[in-house]
Every structure is written in C-alpha cells, then in structure tokens.
Write a protein that holds these residues in place. Sequence first.
Motif, short mmCIF file in Angstrom:
data_model
loop_
_atom_site.label_atom_id
_atom_site.label_comp_id
_atom_site.label_asym_id
_atom_site.label_seq_id
_atom_site.Cartn_x
_atom_site.Cartn_y
_atom_site.Cartn_z
N GLU A 212 9.10 -1.53 7.25
CA GLU A 212 9.19 -3.01 6.61
C GLU A 212 7.83 -3.13 5.83
OE1 GLU A 212 10.21 -6.81 6.00
OE2 GLU A 212 11.43 -5.01 6.61
N ARG A 213 6.55 -2.65 6.26
CA ARG A 213 5.51 -2.70 5.25
C ARG A 213 5.77 -2.10 3.97
NH1 ARG A 213 1.77 1.03 9.25
NH2 ARG A 213 3.00 0.14 11.23
N SER A 214 6.59 -1.20 3.93
CA SER A 214 6.57 -0.48 2.52
C SER A 214 7.71 -1.59 1.81
CB SER A 214 7.28 0.72 2.76
OG SER A 214 7.39 1.42 1.48
N ARG A 215 8.69 -2.17 2.43
CA ARG A 215 9.70 -2.98 1.91
C ARG A 215 8.94 -4.34 1.33
NH1 ARG A 215 13.24 -0.71 5.80
NH2 ARG A 215 12.61 -2.44 7.37
N ILE A 216 7.86 -5.00 2.00
CA ILE A 216 7.41 -5.88 1.73
C ILE A 216 6.42 -5.64 0.43
CG2 ILE A 216 5.24 -7.41 2.23
CD1 ILE A 216 5.98 -7.12 5.40
N LEU A 217 5.84 -4.66 0.46
CA LEU A 217 4.94 -4.26 -1.00
C LEU A 217 5.74 -4.02 -1.91
CD1 LEU A 217 2.29 -1.96 0.49
CD2 LEU A 217 2.15 -4.45 -0.02
N PHE A 218 7.24 -3.56 -1.81
CA PHE A 218 8.07 -3.21 -2.84
C PHE A 218 8.40 -4.68 -3.51
CE2 PHE A 218 12.50 -2.73 -4.42
CZ PHE A 218 12.35 -1.79 -5.35
N ARG A 219 8.74 -5.54 -2.49
CA ARG A 219 9.08 -6.94 -3.00
C ARG A 219 7.89 -7.45 -3.74
NH1 ARG A 219 11.85 -6.97 2.21
NH2 ARG A 219 10.03 -7.89 3.00
N ARG A 220 6.73 -7.36 -3.43
CA ARG A 220 5.50 -7.85 -3.90
C ARG A 220 5.52 -7.50 -5.47
NH1 ARG A 220 0.26 -8.25 -0.02
NH2 ARG A 220 1.05 -9.41 1.53
N ALA A 221 5.81 -6.20 -5.58
CA ALA A 221 5.81 -5.19 -6.88
C ALA A 221 6.59 -6.13 -7.97
CB ALA A 221 5.75 -4.08 -6.76
N LEU A 222 7.82 -6.31 -7.38
CA LEU A 222 9.05 -6.79 -8.23
C LEU A 222 8.75 -8.04 -8.66
CD1 LEU A 222 12.15 -5.68 -6.32
CD2 LEU A 222 11.03 -4.66 -8.21
N VAL A 223 7.86 -9.14 -7.66
CA VAL A 223 7.55 -10.52 -7.96
C VAL A 223 6.61 -10.18 -9.14
CG1 VAL A 223 6.33 -12.29 -7.16
CG2 VAL A 223 8.09 -11.49 -5.82
N TYR B 218 -3.56 -6.91 5.09
CA TYR B 218 -3.61 -5.72 6.50
C TYR B 218 -3.01 -6.43 7.64
CZ TYR B 218 -5.83 -2.37 3.50
OH TYR B 218 -6.05 -1.35 2.42
N ARG B 219 -3.42 -7.46 8.00
CA ARG B 219 -3.03 -8.08 9.35
C ARG B 219 -1.41 -8.38 9.11
NH1 ARG B 219 -7.80 -11.10 9.05
NH2 ARG B 219 -6.78 -12.68 7.97
N GLU B 220 -1.09 -8.82 8.14
CA GLU B 220 0.54 -9.35 7.85
C GLU B 220 1.30 -7.77 8.02
OE1 GLU B 220 3.69 -10.55 4.25
OE2 GLU B 220 1.21 -10.74 4.14
N LEU B 221 0.63 -6.82 7.15
CA LEU B 221 1.63 -5.68 7.22
C LEU B 221 1.35 -4.83 8.48
CD1 LEU B 221 0.22 -4.49 3.74
CD2 LEU B 221 2.77 -5.26 4.17
N GLY B 222 0.27 -5.09 9.08
CA GLY B 222 0.17 -4.34 10.51
C GLY B 222 0.94 -4.53 11.53
N ALA B 223 1.48 -6.12 11.49
CA ALA B 223 2.22 -6.64 12.57
C ALA B 223 3.76 -6.30 12.42
CB ALA B 223 2.11 -8.26 12.19
N VAL B 224 4.15 -5.33 11.47
CA VAL B 224 5.68 -5.22 11.25
C VAL B 224 5.74 -3.83 11.62
CG1 VAL B 224 5.94 -7.41 10.06
CG2 VAL B 224 5.46 -5.13 8.80
N SER B 225 6.97 -3.26 11.34
CA SER B 225 7.03 -1.72 11.36
C SER B 225 6.67 -1.18 10.04
CB SER B 225 8.96 -1.27 11.57
OG SER B 225 9.44 -1.78 10.51
N GLU B 226 6.44 0.20 10.24
CA GLU B 226 6.04 1.03 9.08
C GLU B 226 7.02 0.82 7.79
OE1 GLU B 226 3.68 4.92 8.99
OE2 GLU B 226 5.55 5.47 8.23
N GLY C 16 -2.80 -1.20 7.97
CA GLY C 16 -3.13 -2.27 9.08
C GLY C 16 -2.56 -1.79 10.50
N SER C 17 -2.01 -0.44 10.69
CA SER C 17 -1.51 -0.30 12.09
C SER C 17 -1.91 1.24 12.20
CB SER C 17 -0.16 -0.51 12.11
OG SER C 17 0.40 -0.08 13.34
N ASP C 18 -2.06 1.55 13.37
CA ASP C 18 -2.54 2.84 13.67
C ASP C 18 -1.30 3.33 14.87
OD1 ASP C 18 -3.47 5.59 14.38
OD2 ASP C 18 -5.58 4.79 14.80
N GLY C 19 -0.58 4.48 14.35
CA GLY C 19 0.52 4.94 15.31
C GLY C 19 1.30 5.92 14.83
#
Length: 463
Positions: free
Chosen positions: A313-324, A303-311, A56-59
């Motif tokens: 942090e995107r990885s940490r968000i997905l890690f927490r989702r997997a644990l849930v 993608y909008r949610e993930l693109g709004a945070v640092s790279e 969700g982010s380009d950079g």
Amino acid sequence: MSDRRIAWGLIILAVAVRVAAVFVLQSHKVPHSTYEHGEIAENLLAGRGFAVRFLGSDGPTSQQAPIYPWIVAGAYAIGGVETPRSLLILELGQAVLGGLLVAAVLALAREVAPGCPWVGWLAGSIAALHPTLVYAATHVQVALLAATLVTAALALAYRTGRTGRDRDALVTGSLLALLGLTDPILVLVVVGVGWAIVMGRGIRGAVRPLGLVGLAFAVGVAPWIARNGKVHGELVLIKSTFGYAFWQGNCTLSEGTDKVVRASVERVLRPKRSGLQGVNDSLWAARHEAGYLDDVALTAADYRELGAVSEPERSRILFRRALVDLKGEPGRYAKLCLRRLRYFVFFDETNPKTRSLIYRASHLALTVAAALGLLLARAELRWRLGPTVIAVALIALFHTLTIVSVRFHIPIEPLLGLWAAASVSRWGSTSTTSVAVGADGLERLGVEGRRLAGRGGLFHPVA
C-alpha cells in the motif's frame, strides 16, 4: 583445442582483471556501501528474517528480490557483518562471476554465430574488459549477477531452439526463475527467449519447449510469491516496489532518476589523493553526498503516514502521488521519458559516478560499436540477433517509462558487446545459417551420422 584455449584464456582474463580491480580500488573498505542488501543480510543472520526498514516501517519486506541479499548474507556469515573482510569475500566471488559471464557470452555467440568464432572471441573480450562490467565486481549490487543470468538465459534459449531437448528447456526456465528472483524487471527478456526457441523449432515445434520453460519458471518463483502472500496478505509478484520506483522517477522533485542533484557533489568529486583508488574514493564520497530522492522529497509526516500501512500500500500511495504531480504539469512526463532514454543510451547525468571520463568514453564507445555492429553484420546474423534486440529494447523501454540508473544498464552490456562483435561476421568465411542448419542436422541424424562420418566431407557443416 585452440578454441577451448582461447575461451579459457578469456575467462581467466576476466577473473584476473576483476581481482586486480578489487585490490586496487579497495571498495571493500568503503563504509555504508551495502545499502538495502546489506541491511537485509544482517537481519537474516540476526534471525529477523528477510526484513528491512523501508518507508517508515521496519519488518518483513519484498523491497528487494531475494537472491542477492541471500548471497550477501553468506559473505557476512563467513567474514562478519559489513566488515572489509566479508565485502572482500563478496567482491572476489563477483570477480569469479565475471568469468562465468564471459563463458555465457561465448556460449551465446556460439549459438547465434556458430560459423564465426571471431564473433565469440571479440564479444568475450568485451565482456572480460569493458570497464563498467569490471567495476561492477567491486560493488555490492545485483547488476553483475543479473547480467550473467540474462546472457545465460538467452544462450540456453537459443540452444533449446536448436536441440528441442526437454532438459535444455527446463534449464532455460530455471535460469529465468533465478533471474526473476534476482531482478524481476529483467524477466522482460522472456519475449526474446520465446522468439529464440520459435526461431529454432518453428511455432508447432516450440509448443512443448515453451511449456517446459514456463513450468520451470513458475515452479522456481512460486515459493517466494507464496511467502509474499503470507507476509503481506495479498499477491505480490516478487517485489512490492513498482509504485515507489515510479514515484522516484516522476515526482515533482525528480530528474527522472532516484538521485538528488546537489551543487556540493562537484566539490566532493575532486580526488583528495592521486591514483585510481583516490578517484574511486571521491566517486563514493560524491555518491553519498548526492543521496536518494527520498532524503529531500519525503517529510517526517510522510514517513508516519506510509509506515502505518502495508508495504504494497505504501508503494500504491506513492504511485498515486506521482500521477497527481504529473497531471499538474502536462507534458512533463513525456520530457522525463525522453530524458531517461537519453540517460539510458548515453549516461545518467544525475549520477556522480558517470562524471568519470573512463566511464563516459567506454560507455559511448560500446554504444556506437553496438550500433555499427548491427549495421555491418551479415543479414542472417542480424536476424538471429533479433531475440537479443527485443530483450534490450524492452528493458530500455521499461526504464524510459519509469526510472533509470547506471546499474540498470549493466545487464544489457554483454548483449551490446555481442552486437559490436557481430561486425566481424562480414569478413568471416562461413554462413551462420548454413552452420546452424548443419549442426542441427547432425544432431537429428544421430547414429547414421556416426556411421557415415568416415566419408570425407559428407557431414561438413557447409555441405
């Protein structure tokens, strides 16, 4: 001289077989075959830096380790961005790298089994001709470079343990740094590297070499880690994507890999023309049809949610989702781990390219031969192979616990080839231990050895 001729023959054979594969399969003409490496390389040449569109982010990114995208950028600079010409240059370069892989295997075999030249010759032959290692040269992927660096780092570690020289220790650490900047997960082989040095020097004697290995490694990776800190505003050890990879391998829709299982893949796998190139084209088409898990598991809102945070942090968000997801299905994680172990040891059933009979037959043959080789090898050689065994075990364990794919298996295949070749040591005429001690003794004696070398048999390794 005979040994040298055989070594050069195997190196040339490896390069020739890979060059032939490049021209026969024509993978350099396959569109959309460079993935993230190609996009980063294009951005490097366009002056946008080490950047990619990711979640969700380009950079600026740490989604990939830097070495291989830089290599791809070099090919693009010569032949044009993602043109058949540039990909042909890259693949021919990887064919030459196949020769360096064989040289590294021969060096490792000489260190592990110095009195059994047939071990090296057989291991070198496997590295030169094993279909997966040959096929890897026709892909824009990091696996072949990683395999070469893993093998070379272990070979230099054994050499450092034998000689104790500062130079060898620094080279070993530098190779580990290159390996980390190529695929950081493979730095797990550092345990095997340390064991190989201690095996040769003893615990006290290994302190200085191990310190130099660590120093060279730290100096090598520090600039990239500093760059990551500047880009992301936090400590990122080479790559930022562990949580993302864990999510791919463990979320609700995952089969334990990053691939999507689609019924349409089986239809696409049917070759539309005869010959090896036709089979290769169908495998590529099936690979594109399968796609990535991201294609079906992430929505536009994600993608909008993930693109709004640092790279990171995107990885940490997905890690927490997997644990849930895993908490919601008790026992599923254990099943996924067992499935991944099966995929790693045998073959990944979610990857369309493993449907090939050539792949399955050669992969199973290497796996069985490696197990039998360890079983049949002489006891002292089996002990000396210990550092390679722990390196393979740690890599297999990591992928069992997180995510698995065919390309993750390639870096350990030269080591499996060495295990398979170890079986011939049982019929050799020289003990590996006595030769290793003899060679080390010759080096320590130095001037006296040269002065007395004229006395027949005095400095024969067995004596």
